[in-house]
Design an enzyme around this catalytic site. Sequence first.
Site, PDB file in Angstrom:
ATOM      1  N   CYS A 245      43.682  45.859  54.852  1.00  0.00           N
ATOM      2  CA  CYS A 245      42.419  45.353  55.392  1.00  0.00           C
ATOM      3  C   CYS A 245      42.685  44.953  56.832  1.00  0.00           C
ATOM      4  O   CYS A 245      43.184  43.857  57.093  1.00  0.00           O
ATOM      5  CB  CYS A 245      41.925  44.162  54.575  1.00  0.00           C
ATOM      6  SG  CYS A 245      40.433  43.384  55.242  1.00  0.00           S
ATOM      7  N   CYS A 256      36.244  38.063  54.234  1.00  0.00           N
ATOM      8  CA  CYS A 256      36.891  38.374  52.969  1.00  0.00           C
ATOM      9  C   CYS A 256      38.048  37.418  52.757  1.00  0.00           C
ATOM     10  O   CYS A 256      38.318  36.547  53.586  1.00  0.00           O
ATOM     11  CB  CYS A 256      37.374  39.825  52.956  1.00  0.00           C
ATOM     12  SG  CYS A 256      38.616  40.183  54.231  1.00  0.00           S
ATOM     13  N   GLU A 283      41.820  51.142  52.808  1.00  0.00           N
ATOM     14  CA  GLU A 283      40.928  50.271  53.587  1.00  0.00           C
ATOM     15  C   GLU A 283      39.518  50.256  52.998  1.00  0.00           C
ATOM     16  O   GLU A 283      38.968  51.290  52.629  1.00  0.00           O
ATOM     17  CB  GLU A 283      40.873  50.765  55.031  1.00  0.00           C
ATOM     18  CG  GLU A 283      39.981  49.959  55.945  1.00  0.00           C
ATOM     19  CD  GLU A 283      40.602  48.643  56.396  1.00  0.00           C
ATOM     20  OE1 GLU A 283      39.932  47.603  56.261  1.00  0.00           O
ATOM     21  OE2 GLU A 283      41.751  48.660  56.880  1.00  0.00           O
ATOM     22  N   ARG A 285      38.236  49.064  50.138  1.00  0.00           N
ATOM     23  CA  ARG A 285      38.192  49.564  48.758  1.00  0.00           C
ATOM     24  C   ARG A 285      38.185  51.083  48.744  1.00  0.00           C
ATOM     25  O   ARG A 285      37.535  51.732  47.943  1.00  0.00           O
ATOM     26  CB  ARG A 285      36.988  48.999  47.977  1.00  0.00           C
ATOM     27  CG  ARG A 285      36.945  47.493  47.892  1.00  0.00           C
ATOM     28  CD  ARG A 285      35.929  47.016  46.850  1.00  0.00           C
ATOM     29  NE  ARG A 285      35.515  45.647  47.143  1.00  0.00           N
ATOM     30  CZ  ARG A 285      34.292  45.313  47.533  1.00  0.00           C
ATOM     31  NH1 ARG A 285      33.353  46.225  47.627  1.00  0.00           N
ATOM     32  NH2 ARG A 285      34.005  44.058  47.797  1.00  0.00           N
ATOM     33  N   THR A 305      28.080  42.696  48.712  1.00  0.00           N
ATOM     34  CA  THR A 305      29.163  43.660  48.944  1.00  0.00           C
ATOM     35  C   THR A 305      29.074  44.874  48.025  1.00  0.00           C
ATOM     36  O   THR A 305      29.429  45.988  48.408  1.00  0.00           O
ATOM     37  CB  THR A 305      30.534  42.969  48.802  1.00  0.00           C
ATOM     38  OG1 THR A 305      31.566  43.898  49.089  1.00  0.00           O
ATOM     39  CG2 THR A 305      30.746  42.407  47.408  1.00  0.00           C
ATOM     40  N   ASP A 317      33.694  50.151  44.027  1.00  0.00           N
ATOM     41  CA  ASP A 317      35.124  50.176  44.326  1.00  0.00           C
ATOM     42  C   ASP A 317      35.627  51.592  44.075  1.00  0.00           C
ATOM     43  O   ASP A 317      35.575  52.082  42.951  1.00  0.00           O
ATOM     44  CB  ASP A 317      35.869  49.169  43.439  1.00  0.00           C
ATOM     45  CG  ASP A 317      37.316  48.937  43.863  1.00  0.00           C
ATOM     46  OD1 ASP A 317      37.876  49.819  44.546  1.00  0.00           O
ATOM     47  OD2 ASP A 317      37.880  47.892  43.504  1.00  0.00           O
ATOM     48  N   ARG A 319      38.738  52.666  44.653  1.00  0.00           N
ATOM     49  CA  ARG A 319      40.196  52.724  44.601  1.00  0.00           C
ATOM     50  C   ARG A 319      40.716  53.323  43.296  1.00  0.00           C
ATOM     51  O   ARG A 319      40.190  53.055  42.225  1.00  0.00           O
ATOM     52  CB  ARG A 319      40.793  51.331  44.807  1.00  0.00           C
ATOM     53  CG  ARG A 319      40.660  50.806  46.219  1.00  0.00           C
ATOM     54  CD  ARG A 319      41.132  49.376  46.331  1.00  0.00           C
ATOM     55  NE  ARG A 319      40.270  48.461  45.579  1.00  0.00           N
ATOM     56  CZ  ARG A 319      40.436  47.148  45.576  1.00  0.00           C
ATOM     57  NH1 ARG A 319      41.430  46.599  46.263  1.00  0.00           N
ATOM     58  NH2 ARG A 319      39.609  46.380  44.885  1.00  0.00           N
ATOM     59  N   THR A 340      46.908  39.224  40.423  1.00  0.00           N
ATOM     60  CA  THR A 340      45.601  39.821  40.675  1.00  0.00           C
ATOM     61  C   THR A 340      44.505  38.990  40.029  1.00  0.00           C
ATOM     62  O   THR A 340      44.736  38.250  39.071  1.00  0.00           O
ATOM     63  CB  THR A 340      45.539  41.254  40.128  1.00  0.00           C
ATOM     64  OG1 THR A 340      44.302  41.860  40.530  1.00  0.00           O
ATOM     65  CG2 THR A 340      45.633  41.291  38.603  1.00  0.00           C
TER      66      THR A 340
END
Length: 385
Positions: A245, A256, A283, A285, A305, A317, A319, A340
């Site tokens: 990020c 964030c 970057e 997500r 978001t 998301d 990812r 996490t």
Amino acid sequence: MENSQFRNGGGTAASPSTQTSVDRAISELRRGGLVLVHGSADDSVLLVLAAEMANQIALATMVRLAGSLPSVIVPRNRARDITGNEAIPPYSSMALPRGVDAALVRQIADPLFEPEKLGALGRALTVVPVRAGRLGPAVVQLAKWARLLPSVVVARVTDIKAAEAARWAHAQGLLSLGVSDVEGYVEASARRLSRVASARVPLAAAENARIVAFRPADGGEEHLAIIIGEPDLDAPVLVRLHSECLTGDLLGSLRCDCGDQLRGALKEIGAQGSGILLYLAQEGRDIGLINKLRAYQLQDLGSDTVDANEQLGFEADERVYLSAAEMLHQLGVRSVRLMTNNPEKIAQLKRCGVDVVERVAHIFPSNAHNEGYLKTKAARTGHLF
């Protein structure tokens, strides 16, 4: 039209040669070039141009080669904004008039361009659902991987069958690839990560640290493993997966909690004596920096978001953690204590064969700028705070 097969690494893994075809196609789309994508059916041959990169030369070439007028595929939210129709499928196709201006194509694709400014031509656009199948999701996914808006201009090549597509494209000086190449790309890319460099890098949070760099086969941005101390590979290793990020990690953005999470993780691993932080080139997500900034613009206009990403045409998301799992495998890590708040990271690592024996909470105080962002993550994406 869902893209879960691309997000979760579904499909048959691509061979090195077909993966190279996808790599080159992504680069071609980023520079405003045409690529040919074909399915298995005889009529499934499309010329593809990223809508965000549309230019007059490419549009004219598309019409000349295809023998048909192009259309632009846009995601649900953009089609809804333009048409005012709430009953919209995941992707819709808008037929473009002959001689359409490239600027109009870019405006159609841009969620930040107000639909009423499209004028009479915008109101006259014919909107039809993208038919179910594999070809539509594949060409949209190419634009996503190119870190462009997920809208594409397509034109069906009228006189070419799928079996003839590669030879015809070569004769025209175009790149060609099949739907199966795209569907196997995520897994193939992860499996072909190469460990290329390692060096000792003392950190403020942990002086006994080294960085191992992993390069993807497409020559793109490297992923990094920051190894602190000497992790015992026979026991669960304390691990953090951190997506890069720039705004939070480097600039200290307050929008964030990424910077806090990065520095906090390094500090905690250092305090516990050993562990690994994977710094992943994902970057925003995994929508890229430019699209993340676009999402910020939409958030400033009132979206949260999740809605902002979806208005752009992305998943909340994007990812995929196949690369993270591969890095851990190459480092000899079989089981982890994962730092996490995101249950999806745990689920994906487990699907990739990494034993997650414990979730380690990773929570930091909010501020006036990111309080709403953190509440949205808890309420809409299941983050555990």
